[in-house]
Design a protein around this motif. Sequence first.
Motif, PDB file in Angstrom:
ATOM      1  N   ARG A  23       0.799  -1.213   0.000  1.00  0.00           N
ATOM      2  CA  ARG A  23       0.000   0.000   0.000  1.00  0.00           C
ATOM      3  C   ARG A  23       0.838   1.272   0.000  1.00  0.00           C
ATOM      4  O   ARG A  23       0.291   2.359  -0.199  1.00  0.00           O
ATOM      5  N   ALA A  26      -0.155   3.285   5.318  1.00  0.00           N
ATOM      6  CA  ALA A  26      -1.465   2.816   5.769  1.00  0.00           C
ATOM      7  C   ALA A  26      -1.660   3.106   7.249  1.00  0.00           C
ATOM      8  O   ALA A  26      -0.690   3.310   7.996  1.00  0.00           O
ATOM      9  N   ARG A  29      -5.824   0.601  11.103  1.00  0.00           N
ATOM     10  CA  ARG A  29      -7.094   0.012  10.661  1.00  0.00           C
ATOM     11  C   ARG A  29      -6.944  -0.710   9.330  1.00  0.00           C
ATOM     12  O   ARG A  29      -7.327  -1.874   9.173  1.00  0.00           O
ATOM     13  N   GLU A  30      -6.323  -0.032   8.389  1.00  0.00           N
ATOM     14  CA  GLU A  30      -6.154  -0.632   7.062  1.00  0.00           C
ATOM     15  C   GLU A  30      -5.282  -1.871   7.129  1.00  0.00           C
ATOM     16  O   GLU A  30      -5.553  -2.905   6.500  1.00  0.00           O
ATOM     17  N   ASP A  33      -7.150  -4.758   8.816  1.00  0.00           N
ATOM     18  CA  ASP A  33      -8.134  -5.335   7.892  1.00  0.00           C
ATOM     19  C   ASP A  33      -7.457  -6.191   6.829  1.00  0.00           C
ATOM     20  O   ASP A  33      -7.909  -7.282   6.501  1.00  0.00           O
ATOM     21  N   ASP A  34      -6.347  -5.698   6.300  1.00  0.00           N
ATOM     22  CA  ASP A  34      -5.624  -6.468   5.283  1.00  0.00           C
ATOM     23  C   ASP A  34      -5.108  -7.782   5.848  1.00  0.00           C
ATOM     24  O   ASP A  34      -5.213  -8.836   5.216  1.00  0.00           O
ATOM     25  N   HIS A  38     -11.586  -8.439   6.605  1.00  0.00           N
ATOM     26  CA  HIS A  38     -12.386  -7.223   6.737  1.00  0.00           C
ATOM     27  C   HIS A  38     -13.707  -7.541   7.392  1.00  0.00           C
ATOM     28  O   HIS A  38     -14.435  -8.386   6.879  1.00  0.00           O
TER      29      HIS A  38
END
Lengths: 127, 127
Positions: A23, A26, A29-30, A33-34, A38
């Motif tokens: 990414r 990030a 949170r991101e 989730d990854d 999610h």
Amino acid sequence: MGKKKRIEVSEYELSVLGCLWHRGEATIREIADDVYGHPADAVQYATAQKLLERLEAKKCVRRDRRSHKHLFKALVAREELIDNSLDSLASKLCAGSLNTLFLRLAGKVKLTGEERDEIRRMIDDAD
Amino acid sequence: MGKKKRIEVSEYELSVLGCLWHRGEATIREIADDVYGHPADAVQYATAQKLLERLEAKKCVRRDRRSHKHLFKALVAREELIDNSLDSLASKLCAGSLNTLFLRLAGKVKLTGEERDEIRRMIDDAD
DNA sequence: GTGATTCTAAGTCACTGTGACTTAGATGTC
DNA sequence: GACATCTAAGTCACAGTGACTTAGAATCAC
């Protein structure tokens, strides 16, 4: 110049880095989730938080605190980790010789025609 | 055929294996002396004993109990450990591709003329 | 603005691997 | 028989790892 730091990264820390490599930067949170799916639940989020804290302490990651949601960026590249691991492997099992490792690997690997050409080119360049 | 066992060996376990690779077979006493210096004290001897016990449990070592002083022999070769580590490294950092690892290593390594010839030969054989 | 949500901060916890260490009893040596 | 050396079978402290908790600050929805 030569930063000789031994980089030691655990399995889940590596997943976090993987996400950052993918990414660019990030938030926790991101990343959570990854890594966990999610959406990551509260416990998984907290785990990601802890992993990032440790990665920051190891200087594998940089934290930007300017906005409320901190932004993270990888400070080590995948290639750096590969090189590091190869060096460490060579020193543990090949008396420090990358060449030994290389020759060993040459016997294991099934190269495509293109890859063979690339290797030939690299080797000829060295002459 | 394919024994896919993940071989995980700690730093000192590796020294013990190193001694066994060198000597072929050995008693705890010989191993302890080799690893820790001559002569190893009682505590170091006991540590070597524990390391061998763990290596035996992992089937990295075979213990011959026929004589009072047990004789130990390595069950894994250094090359096996190297291959294993390369596979594990590739799967962690190169999406499982030994080729990626190989090409990366090709760029790092400084080969001698002889080694270059050897690689050329191996590559040509694959064509 | 108030209340709910989401974030950071700063811990703790259980489990595992590792190397060091202890002790008891069997075997071997002189 | 006395003494050294061996095996057997533990324990112990420490560090790394991932999961988990809680308090309080910032942000968002209404």
